[in-house]
Design an enzyme around this catalytic site. Structure first.
Site, PDB file in Angstrom:
ATOM      1  N   CYS A 268       0.845  -1.198   0.000  1.00  8.26           N
ATOM      2  CA  CYS A 268       0.000   0.000   0.000  1.00  8.26           C
ATOM      3  C   CYS A 268       0.877   1.245   0.000  1.00  8.26           C
ATOM      4  O   CYS A 268       1.387   1.649   1.047  1.00  8.26           O
ATOM      5  CB  CYS A 268      -0.932  -0.002   1.208  1.00  8.26           C
TER       6      CYS A 268
ATOM      7  N   CYS B 206      -0.458   4.116   2.099  1.00  8.71           N
ATOM      8  CA  CYS B 206      -0.348   3.874   3.552  1.00  8.71           C
ATOM      9  C   CYS B 206       1.077   4.114   4.047  1.00  8.71           C
ATOM     10  O   CYS B 206       1.292   4.708   5.103  1.00  8.71           O
ATOM     11  CB  CYS B 206      -0.740   2.434   3.885  1.00  8.71           C
ATOM     12  N   ASP B 207       2.064   3.636   3.283  1.00 13.92           N
ATOM     13  CA  ASP B 207       3.440   3.567   3.779  1.00 13.92           C
ATOM     14  C   ASP B 207       4.425   4.470   3.055  1.00 13.92           C
ATOM     15  O   ASP B 207       5.594   4.554   3.444  1.00 13.92           O
ATOM     16  CB  ASP B 207       3.944   2.116   3.672  1.00 13.92           C
TER      17      ASP B 207
END
Length: 307
Positions: free
Chosen positions: A138, A141-142
């Site tokens: 992701c 997300c990261d």
């Protein structure tokens, strides 16, 4: 409020992605006693998407998390109950469908299966062990953890291209590694890849993830020339597709060889009163808008079944 194990719900929906939440909205508006079960968080894969510009009614750009929470709130306005629970198995006894969870067995007159999918792995030996230590599935997300660093994205579809574009605004260098000589991604994504810090490695596959306790690089092989080279990296983002999250009903509901529900445009499965919607259904196009459409159709089918 936890679900009532002594109750028979009109509809239980498994999954709170765009398909499940749309089905919940339509079932709630129809006056059905509806319960949505989600094992993680509302939105499914949609919630991890940073920029959405092709969902009707949202000119400009919206983000998947906001869209998911709005869908959730809209369904709840019509009395839909939602709970976090993982369904382990589905059993059918006559007209009543039994859904086994760790907290007990829930019962419903009809079921809409919209569990979505999970990310597909590269299948490399140390891939799982390095998850969270440089391997990610992701980018939105990261990605912030890799600001100013060098990373690689593996894949050739819309998600991979979008991830590479997103990471290019954060990272010093982004490699996009694709096993073919053309991308599957749509032009709306590929047109944005022309950036000085994005390099596409065509006809290439990752053979090994190099590590020193964390990802420190990858070994890449060109499938045409067989040439091998190493890239020094801080992060590896895998975007090679998804696997439908349907194992919990294998043997009960018909699946194709890849694990997708064999349900047509009417969303009907081989079991009366059990419907399948969203990315887990065998279909030619998987987008937020098609998942939402599936959810509406499944709710209509459930209403017809219950009446």
């Amino acid at each position: 409020m936890k679900p009532d194990l002594n109750k028979i719900y009109d509809v239980i929906i498994v999954g709170a992605g765009p398909a499940g939440l749309t089905a919940a909205l339509y079932c709630g508006r129809a006056g059905f006693d509806t319960l949505v079960l989600e094992k993680l968080s509302p939105g499914g894969q949609m919630a991890t998407t940073n920029e959405i510009e092709n969902y009707p009614g949202f000119p400009g750009i919206t983000d998947g998390f906001t869209l998911a929470m709005n869908m959730k709130a809209q369904a709840e306005q019509f009395g839909v109950q939602q709970d976090y629970a993982e369904v382990k198995a589905l059993r059918v006894e006559g007209e009543i469908k039994l859904l086994d969870t760790k907290d007990g067995t829930l019962r419903a007159k009809s079921v809409i299966l919209a569990p979505g999918g999970a990310e597909r792995l590269l299948g490399l030996p140390n891939e799982t062990a390095l998850r969270g230590k440089g391997v990610s599935y992701c980018a939105t997300c990261d990605g912030a953890f890799y600001r100013g660093k060098t990373v690689a994205v593996v894949g050739g579809g819309d998600t991979a291209a979008a991830d590479a574009v997103f990471l290019s605004s954060l990272c010093e260098k982004v490699y996009l590694i694709h096993r073919r000589d053309t991308l599957r991604a749509s032009k709306s994504y590929t047109g944005k890849l022309n950036k000085p810090n994005v390099e596409i490695l065509w006809d290439s596959v990752v053979e090994e993830i190099l590590e020193n306790g964390r990802v420190c690089g990858v070994r890449v092989r060109n499938v045409k020339t067989q040439a091998v080279k190493e890239l020094k990296l801080s992060g590896l983002f895998v975007a090679v597709g998804n696997v439908p999250a349907t194992e919990f009903v294998r043997g009960a509901v018909e699946l194709d060889a890849a694990g997708y529900f064999l349900a047509g445009e009417d969303t009907k499965t081989n079991l009366p009163g059990v419907f399948a919607a969203g990315d887990c259904r065998k279909k030619p196009l998987r987008q937020i808008v098609t998942a939402a459409a599936d959810g509406a159709v499944a709710a209509y089918a459930a209403e017809a079944y219950l009446s």
